[in-house]
Design a protein around this motif. Structure first.
Motif, PDB file in Angstrom:
ATOM      1  N   ASP A   4      -6.468 155.821 -71.452  1.00 15.68           N
ATOM      2  CA  ASP A   4      -7.184 155.540 -72.632  1.00 15.68           C
ATOM      3  C   ASP A   4      -8.644 156.894 -72.653  1.00 15.68           C
ATOM      4  O   ASP A   4      -9.009 156.829 -73.547  1.00 15.68           O
ATOM      5  CB  ASP A   4      -6.676 155.031 -74.275  1.00 15.68           C
ATOM      6  N   ASP A   5      -8.725 157.452 -71.170  1.00 13.55           N
ATOM      7  CA  ASP A   5      -9.880 157.804 -71.557  1.00 13.55           C
ATOM      8  C   ASP A   5     -10.241 159.321 -71.936  1.00 13.55           C
ATOM      9  O   ASP A   5     -11.454 159.740 -72.348  1.00 13.55           O
ATOM     10  CB  ASP A   5     -10.451 157.827 -70.384  1.00 13.55           C
ATOM     11  N   ASN A   6      -9.303 160.051 -72.824  1.00 11.72           N
ATOM     12  CA  ASN A   6      -9.255 160.492 -73.536  1.00 11.72           C
ATOM     13  C   ASN A   6      -8.111 160.492 -74.585  1.00 11.72           C
ATOM     14  O   ASN A   6      -9.000 161.605 -75.368  1.00 11.72           O
ATOM     15  CB  ASN A   6      -7.868 161.662 -72.909  1.00 11.72           C
ATOM     16  N   GLU A  19     -15.756 159.759 -72.122  1.00 13.52           N
ATOM     17  CA  GLU A  19     -17.295 159.975 -72.126  1.00 13.52           C
ATOM     18  C   GLU A  19     -17.945 158.845 -72.753  1.00 13.52           C
ATOM     19  O   GLU A  19     -19.364 158.361 -71.652  1.00 13.52           O
ATOM     20  CB  GLU A  19     -17.390 161.478 -72.984  1.00 13.52           C
ATOM     21  N   ILE A  20     -18.143 157.719 -73.561  1.00 13.72           N
ATOM     22  CA  ILE A  20     -18.657 156.598 -73.758  1.00 13.72           C
ATOM     23  C   ILE A  20     -18.719 155.750 -73.015  1.00 13.72           C
ATOM     24  O   ILE A  20     -19.953 155.314 -72.603  1.00 13.72           O
ATOM     25  CB  ILE A  20     -18.351 156.389 -75.197  1.00 13.72           C
ATOM     26  N   LEU A  21     -18.058 155.591 -71.961  1.00  8.58           N
ATOM     27  CA  LEU A  21     -17.467 155.097 -70.595  1.00  8.58           C
ATOM     28  C   LEU A  21     -18.420 155.569 -70.117  1.00  8.58           C
ATOM     29  O   LEU A  21     -19.306 154.412 -69.047  1.00  8.58           O
ATOM     30  CB  LEU A  21     -16.429 154.585 -70.560  1.00  8.58           C
ATOM     31  N   GLN A  22     -18.551 156.657 -70.024  1.00 12.03           N
ATOM     32  CA  GLN A  22     -19.383 157.756 -68.620  1.00 12.03           C
ATOM     33  C   GLN A  22     -20.778 156.998 -68.861  1.00 12.03           C
ATOM     34  O   GLN A  22     -21.904 157.520 -67.911  1.00 12.03           O
ATOM     35  CB  GLN A  22     -18.911 159.202 -68.040  1.00 12.03           C
ATOM     36  N   ALA A  23     -20.970 156.914 -69.839  1.00 13.25           N
ATOM     37  CA  ALA A  23     -22.234 156.623 -70.640  1.00 13.25           C
ATOM     38  C   ALA A  23     -23.171 155.990 -70.891  1.00 13.25           C
ATOM     39  O   ALA A  23     -24.081 155.617 -70.074  1.00 13.25           O
ATOM     40  CB  ALA A  23     -22.313 157.556 -71.801  1.00 13.25           C
ATOM     41  N   ILE A  24     -22.531 154.992 -70.657  1.00  9.42           N
ATOM     42  CA  ILE A  24     -22.444 153.297 -69.972  1.00  9.42           C
ATOM     43  C   ILE A  24     -22.815 153.277 -69.058  1.00  9.42           C
ATOM     44  O   ILE A  24     -23.874 152.613 -68.718  1.00  9.42           O
ATOM     45  CB  ILE A  24     -21.456 152.251 -70.874  1.00  9.42           C
ATOM     46  N   ARG A  25     -22.075 154.020 -68.464  1.00  9.17           N
ATOM     47  CA  ARG A  25     -22.060 154.130 -66.965  1.00  9.17           C
ATOM     48  C   ARG A  25     -23.276 154.661 -66.233  1.00  9.17           C
ATOM     49  O   ARG A  25     -23.816 153.741 -65.182  1.00  9.17           O
ATOM     50  CB  ARG A  25     -20.982 154.342 -66.064  1.00  9.17           C
TER      51      ARG A  25
END
Length: 93
Positions: A4-6, A19-25
């Protein structure tokens, strides 16, 4: 469960869960950090719609409880204000 990344989390700025998960990473460990990297919460609603969803994603990704996650900071005005409110005039003039 399907990826559900989109999924759009912030409708105002069209920020996805991915995008939020990438910012956390990338090191964003606060709502403000995510906001600075993605603009989630910077749209017309000022986070009223998405802040809780962003906090939940942050909580799940970091293992922090929802109580540990500080709310985002806001800058005035948090709602659109008609300029006539500052001029003391009628908006129909």
């Amino acid at each position: 469960m399907a990826n559900d990344d989109n999924l759009i989390i912030c409708r105002c700025e069209e920020v996805t869960k991915g995008e939020i998960l990438q910012a956390i990473r990338d090191g964003a460990l606060t709502i403000d950090g995510i906001k600075k990297r993605t603009r989630a919460g910077m749209g017309l609603c000022q986070g009223k719609t998405c802040q809780r969803l962003v906090a939940k994603i942050l909580s799940e990704a970091t293992g922090k409880s929802m109580e540990e996650i500080l709310p985002s900071t806001f800058r005035a005005p948090v709602r659109p204000v008609d300029l006539t409110a500052f001029l003391g005039g009628d908006s129909d003039e």
